[in-house]
Design a protein around this motif. Structure first.
Motif, PDB file in Angstrom:
ATOM      1  N   THR A  32      -9.713  -4.910  -6.218  1.00  9.76           N
ATOM      2  CA  THR A  32      -9.718  -4.841  -7.429  1.00  9.76           C
ATOM      3  C   THR A  32      -8.950  -3.652  -7.774  1.00  9.76           C
ATOM      4  N   TYR A  33      -9.267  -2.364  -7.261  1.00 13.15           N
ATOM      5  CA  TYR A  33      -8.435  -1.073  -7.267  1.00 13.15           C
ATOM      6  C   TYR A  33      -7.026  -1.463  -7.190  1.00 13.15           C
ATOM      7  N   ALA A  34      -6.773  -2.018  -6.007  1.00 15.20           N
ATOM      8  CA  ALA A  34      -5.299  -2.165  -5.378  1.00 15.20           C
ATOM      9  C   ALA A  34      -4.494  -3.129  -6.600  1.00 15.20           C
ATOM     10  N   MET A  35      -5.227  -4.126  -7.005  1.00 13.10           N
ATOM     11  CA  MET A  35      -4.454  -4.908  -8.111  1.00 13.10           C
ATOM     12  C   MET A  35      -4.326  -4.198  -9.330  1.00 13.10           C
ATOM     13  N   THR A  36      -5.026  -3.217  -9.382  1.00 16.82           N
ATOM     14  CA  THR A  36      -4.687  -2.398 -10.924  1.00 16.82           C
ATOM     15  C   THR A  36      -3.844  -1.306 -10.471  1.00 16.82           C
ATOM     16  N   TYR A  37      -4.125  -0.619  -9.458  1.00 21.71           N
ATOM     17  CA  TYR A  37      -3.293   0.468  -9.253  1.00 21.71           C
ATOM     18  C   TYR A  37      -2.048   0.826  -8.156  1.00 21.71           C
ATOM     19  N   ALA A  38      -2.280  -0.378  -7.205  1.00 24.06           N
ATOM     20  CA  ALA A  38      -1.236  -0.037  -5.986  1.00 24.06           C
ATOM     21  C   ALA A  38       0.389  -0.432  -6.635  1.00 24.06           C
ATOM     22  N   ILE A  66     -12.789  -2.174 -13.907  1.00 20.15           N
ATOM     23  CA  ILE A  66     -11.833  -1.691 -13.081  1.00 20.15           C
ATOM     24  C   ILE A  66     -10.250  -1.981 -13.527  1.00 20.15           C
ATOM     25  N   PHE A  67     -10.003  -3.426 -13.665  1.00 18.06           N
ATOM     26  CA  PHE A  67      -8.850  -4.231 -14.206  1.00 18.06           C
ATOM     27  C   PHE A  67      -8.420  -3.630 -15.600  1.00 18.06           C
ATOM     28  N   ASP A  68      -7.249  -3.432 -15.620  1.00 19.40           N
ATOM     29  CA  ASP A  68      -6.665  -3.099 -17.161  1.00 19.40           C
ATOM     30  C   ASP A  68      -6.102  -4.229 -17.650  1.00 19.40           C
ATOM     31  N   ARG A  69      -5.800  -4.611 -19.045  1.00 24.61           N
ATOM     32  CA  ARG A  69      -5.247  -5.861 -19.472  1.00 24.61           C
ATOM     33  C   ARG A  69      -3.935  -6.301 -18.700  1.00 24.61           C
ATOM     34  N   GLY A  70      -3.000  -5.116 -18.680  1.00 27.97           N
ATOM     35  CA  GLY A  70      -1.978  -5.464 -18.118  1.00 27.97           C
ATOM     36  C   GLY A  70      -1.820  -6.146 -16.485  1.00 27.97           C
ATOM     37  N   SER A  71      -2.653  -5.371 -15.674  1.00 32.65           N
ATOM     38  CA  SER A  71      -2.967  -5.888 -14.279  1.00 32.65           C
ATOM     39  C   SER A  71      -3.756  -7.198 -14.348  1.00 32.65           C
TER      40      SER A  71
END
Length: 108
Positions: A32-38, A66-71
């Motif tokens: 989840t973090y990776a899909m948002t920040y990687a 964790i997810f933001d709208r764009g990600s």
């Protein structure tokens, strides 16, 4: 568990507030973090260790908050999950989710 150097380095960049080992202890939270920040480069590294099914499973039941709208939109569209489902919300015991205002409504 033993992890490769490239995976540990990517985990350190993505999960900057903890150790790489802590990040990888809970794969769904980590993805989840990776899909948002990687970065794109980090995602390429992760694809050596996680399957498309792992990424899809993360979309099915992501770690909340964790997810933001764009990600969220980007990954759902990548895996042909359209229309894109609503962004996951945290569940707070004893609080009706309908009473919590949406401070970041979608922009159409």
């Amino acid at each position: 568990m033993t992890y490769s150097d490239d995976l540990l380095a990517a985990a350190k960049r993505i999960f900057w507030f903890g150790t790489p080992e802590e990040a990888l202890e809970f794969p769904k939270r980590f993805l989840t973090y990776a899909m948002t920040y990687a970065s794109d480069e980090d995602i390429e590294i992760l694809r050596k260790y996680f399957t498309d099914e792992d990424f899809k499973a993360t979309l099915e039941d992501p770690a909340p908050g964790i997810f933001d709208r764009g990600s969220w939109a980007k990954w759902n569209e990548r895996y042909k999950r359209t229309p894109v489902p609503p962004l996951p919300k945290r569940k707070i015991p004893g609080v009706d989710p309908a009473t919590i205002p949406d401070f970041f409504p979608p922009k159409y």
